[in-house]
Design an enzyme around this catalytic site. Structure first.
Site, PDB file in Angstrom:
ATOM      1  N   CYS A   1      49.341  23.246 -43.589  1.00 33.79           N
ATOM      2  CA  CYS A   1      48.350  22.662 -44.477  1.00 33.79           C
ATOM      3  C   CYS A   1      48.767  22.826 -45.928  1.00 33.79           C
ATOM      4  O   CYS A   1      49.352  23.820 -46.320  1.00 33.79           O
ATOM      5  CB  CYS A   1      46.991  23.311 -44.240  1.00 33.79           C
ATOM      6  SG  CYS A   1      45.712  22.075 -44.215  1.00 33.79           S
TER       7      CYS A   1
ATOM      8  N   CYS B   1      49.075  33.293 -50.764  1.00 34.24           N
ATOM      9  CA  CYS B   1      49.897  34.012 -49.783  1.00 34.24           C
ATOM     10  C   CYS B   1      51.331  33.481 -49.894  1.00 34.24           C
ATOM     11  O   CYS B   1      51.526  32.274 -50.061  1.00 34.24           O
ATOM     12  CB  CYS B   1      49.360  33.777 -48.375  1.00 34.24           C
ATOM     13  SG  CYS B   1      47.654  34.316 -48.185  1.00 34.24           S
TER      14      CYS B   1
ATOM     15  N   CYS C   1      39.962  20.231 -38.717  1.00 36.50           N
ATOM     16  CA  CYS C   1      40.366  21.352 -39.570  1.00 36.50           C
ATOM     17  C   CYS C   1      40.114  20.901 -41.010  1.00 36.50           C
ATOM     18  O   CYS C   1      40.663  19.882 -41.446  1.00 36.50           O
ATOM     19  CB  CYS C   1      41.837  21.661 -39.324  1.00 36.50           C
ATOM     20  SG  CYS C   1      42.508  22.895 -40.438  1.00 36.50           S
TER      21      CYS C   1
ATOM     22  N   GLU D   1      43.196  18.095 -47.989  1.00 36.35           N
ATOM     23  CA  GLU D   1      43.648  17.688 -46.660  1.00 36.35           C
ATOM     24  C   GLU D   1      42.633  18.030 -45.585  1.00 36.35           C
ATOM     25  O   GLU D   1      41.954  19.055 -45.653  1.00 36.35           O
ATOM     26  CB  GLU D   1      44.937  18.445 -46.300  1.00 36.35           C
ATOM     27  CG  GLU D   1      46.124  18.000 -47.103  1.00 36.35           C
ATOM     28  CD  GLU D   1      47.406  18.675 -46.637  1.00 36.35           C
ATOM     29  OE1 GLU D   1      48.256  18.925 -47.499  1.00 36.35           O
ATOM     30  OE2 GLU D   1      47.556  18.947 -45.436  1.00 36.35           O
TER      31      GLU D   1
ATOM     32  N   CYS E   1      44.400  26.796 -53.576  1.00 30.56           N
ATOM     33  CA  CYS E   1      43.843  28.081 -53.146  1.00 30.56           C
ATOM     34  C   CYS E   1      44.195  29.151 -54.163  1.00 30.56           C
ATOM     35  O   CYS E   1      45.317  29.202 -54.644  1.00 30.56           O
ATOM     36  CB  CYS E   1      44.386  28.467 -51.766  1.00 30.56           C
ATOM     37  SG  CYS E   1      43.670  30.013 -51.150  1.00 30.56           S
TER      38      CYS E   1
ATOM     39  N   CYS F   1      52.392  30.317 -47.740  1.00 29.02           N
ATOM     40  CA  CYS F   1      51.455  29.196 -47.540  1.00 29.02           C
ATOM     41  C   CYS F   1      51.593  28.138 -48.632  1.00 29.02           C
ATOM     42  O   CYS F   1      51.660  28.472 -49.817  1.00 29.02           O
ATOM     43  CB  CYS F   1      50.024  29.728 -47.504  1.00 29.02           C
ATOM     44  SG  CYS F   1      48.774  28.433 -47.411  1.00 29.02           S
TER      45      CYS F   1
HETATM   46  N1  SAH Z   1      42.271  30.799 -46.555  1.00 26.53           N
HETATM   47  C1  SAH Z   1      41.831  31.002 -45.230  1.00 26.53           C
HETATM   48  C2  SAH Z   1      41.686  29.721 -44.444  1.00 26.53           C
HETATM   49  C3  SAH Z   1      42.748  28.686 -44.612  1.00 26.53           C
HETATM   50  S1  SAH Z   1      44.364  29.145 -44.032  1.00 26.53           S
HETATM   51  C4  SAH Z   1      42.740  31.973 -44.507  1.00 26.53           C
HETATM   52  O1  SAH Z   1      43.823  32.268 -45.021  1.00 26.53           O
HETATM   53  O2  SAH Z   1      42.350  32.444 -43.453  1.00 26.53           O
HETATM   54  C5  SAH Z   1      44.117  29.084 -42.279  1.00 26.53           C
HETATM   55  C6  SAH Z   1      45.197  29.795 -41.475  1.00 26.53           C
HETATM   56  O3  SAH Z   1      46.442  29.089 -41.585  1.00 26.53           O
HETATM   57  C7  SAH Z   1      45.464  31.208 -41.967  1.00 26.53           C
HETATM   58  O4  SAH Z   1      45.468  32.122 -40.920  1.00 26.53           O
HETATM   59  C8  SAH Z   1      46.818  31.052 -42.605  1.00 26.53           C
HETATM   60  O5  SAH Z   1      47.495  32.249 -42.649  1.00 26.53           O
HETATM   61  C9  SAH Z   1      47.483  30.029 -41.745  1.00 26.53           C
HETATM   62  N2  SAH Z   1      48.666  29.429 -42.376  1.00 26.53           N
HETATM   63  C10 SAH Z   1      48.863  29.164 -43.673  1.00 26.53           C
HETATM   64  N3  SAH Z   1      50.084  28.623 -43.888  1.00 26.53           N
HETATM   65  C11 SAH Z   1      50.678  28.545 -42.665  1.00 26.53           C
HETATM   66  C12 SAH Z   1      51.946  28.098 -42.222  1.00 26.53           C
HETATM   67  N4  SAH Z   1      52.840  27.595 -43.060  1.00 26.53           N
HETATM   68  N5  SAH Z   1      52.217  28.175 -40.892  1.00 26.53           N
HETATM   69  C13 SAH Z   1      51.293  28.653 -40.029  1.00 26.53           C
HETATM   70  N6  SAH Z   1      50.084  29.096 -40.392  1.00 26.53           N
HETATM   71  C14 SAH Z   1      49.770  29.053 -41.698  1.00 26.53           C
HETATM   72 FE1  SF4 Z   2      44.909  30.514 -49.316  1.00 25.01          FE
HETATM   73 FE2  SF4 Z   2      46.864  29.752 -47.702  1.00 25.01          FE
HETATM   74 FE3  SF4 Z   2      46.430  32.351 -48.098  1.00 25.01          FE
HETATM   75 FE4  SF4 Z   2      44.631  30.906 -46.678  1.00 25.01          FE
HETATM   76  S1  SF4 Z   2      46.766  31.351 -46.108  1.00 25.01           S
HETATM   77  S2  SF4 Z   2      44.230  32.391 -48.318  1.00 25.01           S
HETATM   78  S3  SF4 Z   2      44.816  28.924 -47.744  1.00 25.01           S
HETATM   79  S4  SF4 Z   2      47.097  30.842 -49.663  1.00 25.01           S
END
Ligand code: SAH
Ligand code: SF4
Length: 362
Positions: free
Chosen positions: A355, A136, A125, A112, A132, A139
């Site tokens: 995302c 997390c 973005c 994406e 990934c 996410c």
């Molecule tokens: N993996 C990297 C970059 C991609 S995620 C990282 O985690 O920093 C980019 C940002 O989007 C991160 O701060 C992540 O915590 C946030 N993010 C992920 N899922 C989300 C969600 N459902 N709502 C809001 N922010 C989210």
């Molecule tokens: Fe991976 Fe999503 Fe965690 Fe970023 S926030 S490290 S994209 S699992």
């Protein structure tokens, strides 16, 4: 209006070959490697500059548009190189202009990227991996783990797709590595992509307008400090204590906040660039006043500013977005303790704002 720009075509079947042979993609090339590529074809080196000019300055989408190149060369290039490898297989535009694209690569994998317009600017973005590895708990990107890394060219291509999307005068001005994947896990491709995005011969976006967001790999954060790039580093902290952080980011169990504080300080000391702490607010999980107090203490020690992000709910996950009032109270607590903090407005919510969701749906 979006989509329909390029129609999906039959997918290539030689999966691994296409994945690993970066030279097959124009966006993987630098001027030097493209010159060498042309020399191998018995073509003069200056053709490389002409090709790059067409792609990055004049917006060519196909070799056939490069009218100052001999027709035979255009044909040979088209046979040997992808210009735009991806097909846009989904495109969702929100009421606020935020547009999400699901791109499919030649091997059938998808990633994406998002176009976020603001006044006369536009932010792309972009993703660095398919899925990934971090996972997390809140996410969508990490639900099924990682399928593969994206190449530098595939990362650059996303920025170019967003650049071409402008239907008005909004110029691509900023890049955030906040799509799918963990940029510092796919370190080499990410750095090569940053250099092409930053280069005057390439996408030509100032390093200070490029933000790499990471879940926090201390060794790689230090390495980044030595790349001689003035990019902004954003550290996804999400919790002020190791205990809570490990609940939200199980992958981070071997990394302490103290190590991250040191790595962020190192980045700041070496580059002079202030690190941003990202903190996704999850209702009743990490949004209490004591969390704000602990976070403010950390931000002071790290000399960081704080970006609060309202959680975008993901289907099937138990986490909720806090109400506006409690988010503002959290912001107020931070500011009252001298922290430079902002609450990032969430956009594109009516099109699966988080995302990884488009891909998951597909
Ligand atoms: N993996 C990297 C970059 C991609 S995620 C990282 O985690 O920093 C980019 C940002 O989007 C991160 O701060 C992540 O915590 C946030 N993010 C992920 N899922 C989300 C969600 N459902 N709502 C809001 N922010 C989210
Ligand atoms: Fe991976 Fe999503 Fe965690 Fe970023 S926030 S490290 S994209 S699992």
């Amino acid at each position: 209006m979006c989509g329909g720009r390029r129609s999906p075509k039959l997918l290539a079947t030689k999966r691994t070959q296409l994945n690993t042979d970066a030279r097959r993609r124009l966006f993987d090339h630098t001027p030097d490697t493209l010159r060498a590529f042309l020399t191998d074809l018995d073509e003069p080196e200056y053709r490389a500059d002409q090709i790059l000019e067409w792609v990055y300055r004049r917006g060519a989408r196909g070799f056939d548009q490069m009218t100052n190149l001999p027709k035979a060369l255009r044909q040979r290039l088209a046979e040997r190189l992808y210009l735009y490898e991806s097909q846009i297989v989904q495109c969702a535009r929100a009421g606020d202009g935020v547009t999400r694209f699901l791109l499919r690569w030649a091997d059938g994998e998808t990633a994406e990227c998002v176009s976020i317009p603001a006044d006369d600017r536009r932010t792309a973005c972009i993703s660095t991996q398919v899925g990934c590895p971090v996972g997390c708990v809140f996410c969508a990107s990490g639900i099924d783990g990682v399928r593969r890394d994206l190449s530098a060219g595939q990362i650059v291509e996303q920025a170019m797709v967003v650049a071409h999307q402008a239907e008005d005068d909004t110029r691509l001005s900023n890049i955030v590595f906040m799509g799918m994947g963990e940029p510092l896990v796919n370190y080499d491709a990410t750095i090569r992509a940053v250099r092409t995005i930053n280069a005057a011969w390439g996408v030509n976006i100032g390093a200070r307008k490029i933000t790499i967001s990471t879940i926090g790999l201390p060794k790689q954060m230090r390495r980044l400090a030595h790349e001689d790039l003035q990019v902004t580093l954003a550290l996804s902290l999400h919790a002020p204590t190791d205990e809570l952080r490990r609940e939200l980011i199980p992958w981070a169990k071997g990394v302490t906040i103290a190590q991250l504080v040191e790595a962020a300080r190192y980045y700041f000391d070496r580059t002079g660039r202030e690190v941003t702490l990202e903190y996704v607010l999850l209702a009743d999980v990490n949004d209490r006043p004591e969390h704000a107090r602990q976070l403010a203490d950390l931000a002071r020690r790290m000399r960081c500013n704080v970006n609060l992000i309202l959680y975008n709910p993901v289907e099937g996950f138990p986490y909720k977005r806090p109400g506006e009032a409690s988010a503002h109270a959290f912001l107020h607590h931070l500011r009252a303790r001298g922290t430079n903090a902002h609450l990032r407005s969430s956009r594109g919510l009516d099109v699966d704002g988080a995302c990884g969701q488009l891909r998951r749906r597909e």
